[in-house]
Design a protein around this motif. Structure first.
Motif, PDB file in Angstrom:
ATOM      1  N   SER A   1       0.811   6.898  -6.568  1.00  0.00           N
ATOM      2  CA  SER A   1      -0.344   7.773  -6.755  1.00  0.00           C
ATOM      3  C   SER A   1       0.022   9.222  -6.473  1.00  0.00           C
ATOM      4  O   SER A   1      -0.348  10.125  -7.217  1.00  0.00           O
ATOM      5  CB  SER A   1      -1.483   7.323  -5.840  1.00  0.00           C
ATOM      6  N   ASP A   2       0.780   9.458  -5.390  1.00  0.00           N
ATOM      7  CA  ASP A   2       1.206  10.823  -5.057  1.00  0.00           C
ATOM      8  C   ASP A   2       2.061  11.408  -6.168  1.00  0.00           C
ATOM      9  O   ASP A   2       1.878  12.554  -6.570  1.00  0.00           O
ATOM     10  CB  ASP A   2       1.991  10.841  -3.742  1.00  0.00           C
ATOM     11  N   ASP A   3       3.020  10.614  -6.678  1.00  0.00           N
ATOM     12  CA  ASP A   3       3.886  11.073  -7.767  1.00  0.00           C
ATOM     13  C   ASP A   3       3.067  11.392  -9.010  1.00  0.00           C
ATOM     14  O   ASP A   3       3.303  12.382  -9.694  1.00  0.00           O
ATOM     15  CB  ASP A   3       4.944  10.018  -8.118  1.00  0.00           C
ATOM     16  N   PHE A   4       2.083  10.555  -9.312  1.00  0.00           N
ATOM     17  CA  PHE A   4       1.241  10.751 -10.477  1.00  0.00           C
ATOM     18  C   PHE A   4       0.473  12.068 -10.367  1.00  0.00           C
ATOM     19  O   PHE A   4       0.426  12.853 -11.309  1.00  0.00           O
ATOM     20  CB  PHE A   4       0.274   9.573 -10.628  1.00  0.00           C
TER      21      PHE A   4
ATOM     22  N   GLU B   1      -0.292  17.914 -11.683  1.00  0.00           N
ATOM     23  CA  GLU B   1      -0.343  19.310 -11.257  1.00  0.00           C
ATOM     24  C   GLU B   1       0.688  20.146 -12.017  1.00  0.00           C
ATOM     25  O   GLU B   1       0.411  21.268 -12.423  1.00  0.00           O
ATOM     26  CB  GLU B   1      -0.108  19.414  -9.752  1.00  0.00           C
ATOM     27  N   GLU B   2       1.879  19.585 -12.222  1.00  0.00           N
ATOM     28  CA  GLU B   2       2.917  20.304 -12.974  1.00  0.00           C
ATOM     29  C   GLU B   2       2.481  20.540 -14.416  1.00  0.00           C
ATOM     30  O   GLU B   2       2.701  21.606 -14.973  1.00  0.00           O
ATOM     31  CB  GLU B   2       4.230  19.521 -12.946  1.00  0.00           C
TER      32      GLU B   2
ATOM     33  N   ARG C   1       0.828  -1.210   0.000  1.00  0.00           N
ATOM     34  CA  ARG C   1       0.000   0.000   0.000  1.00  0.00           C
ATOM     35  C   ARG C   1       0.865   1.263   0.000  1.00  0.00           C
ATOM     36  O   ARG C   1       0.529   2.254  -0.638  1.00  0.00           O
ATOM     37  CB  ARG C   1      -0.964  -0.001   1.180  1.00  0.00           C
ATOM     38  N   GLU C   2       1.987   1.221   0.731  1.00  0.00           N
ATOM     39  CA  GLU C   2       2.902   2.372   0.741  1.00  0.00           C
ATOM     40  C   GLU C   2       3.442   2.634  -0.665  1.00  0.00           C
ATOM     41  O   GLU C   2       3.511   3.780  -1.110  1.00  0.00           O
ATOM     42  CB  GLU C   2       4.067   2.115   1.701  1.00  0.00           C
ATOM     43  N   ILE C   3       3.826   1.577  -1.370  1.00  0.00           N
ATOM     44  CA  ILE C   3       4.372   1.710  -2.728  1.00  0.00           C
ATOM     45  C   ILE C   3       3.305   2.266  -3.665  1.00  0.00           C
ATOM     46  O   ILE C   3       3.563   3.181  -4.450  1.00  0.00           O
ATOM     47  CB  ILE C   3       4.898   0.344  -3.225  1.00  0.00           C
TER      48      ILE C   3
END
Length: 97
Positions: free
Chosen positions: A76-79, A84-85, A69-71
Motif C-alpha cells: 500500500s505504501d509503495d502504491f 504521488e510520483e 499485514r506488514e507485506i
C-alpha cells in the motif's frame, strides 16, 4: 498450538475478486498460505456490495497475521508513493512554446 488448531483471520478487505486473488497470490509468493472468502451471494451477482463495498476477504492463519499485514502495508505504501510520483507536475522548461 498446532496448525490444525489455528484459526483463520482476515487481513485484507477486497473490493473485487481480482484484488482478493492478487493479494492472496502476493502473500503466497512470500511463503504465507492465504485463502479468499467471498461475501457474494450466488445467483444474486454483486447485490451484497450494495450494502457494504467489500467483495470479500483475504485470510491467513493467525500465526502469520502480523507478517501478512506488514507485506500488505508495504504494498500500500509503495502504491501511494507511485501515485504521488505520477501526480507531481513535471518541471516546465522556460522559453519553450
Amino acid at each position: 498450538m498446532s496448525l490444525d488448531d489455528e484459526k483463520l483471520v482476515r487481513v485484507f478487505e477486497a473490493g473485487s475478486e481480482i484484488e482478493a486473488i492478487s493479494i492472496s497470490s502476493l502473500l503466497e509468493g512470500e511463503g504465507i498460505e492465504a485463502a479468499v472468502e467471498s461475501r457474494q451471494i450466488p445467483a444474486y451477482g454483486t447485490i451484497a456490495m450494495a450494502f457494504k463495498k467489500v467483495w470479500g476477504y483475504v485470510l491467513v492463519l493467525e500465526s502469520f497475521e502480523e507478517r501478512a499485514r506488514e507485506i500488505i502495508d508495504a504494498l500500500s505504501d509503495d502504491f501511494h508513493e507511485d501515485l504521488e510520483e505520477i501526480a507531481e507536475p513535471e518541471d516546465s522548461e522556460e522559453g519553450e512554446e
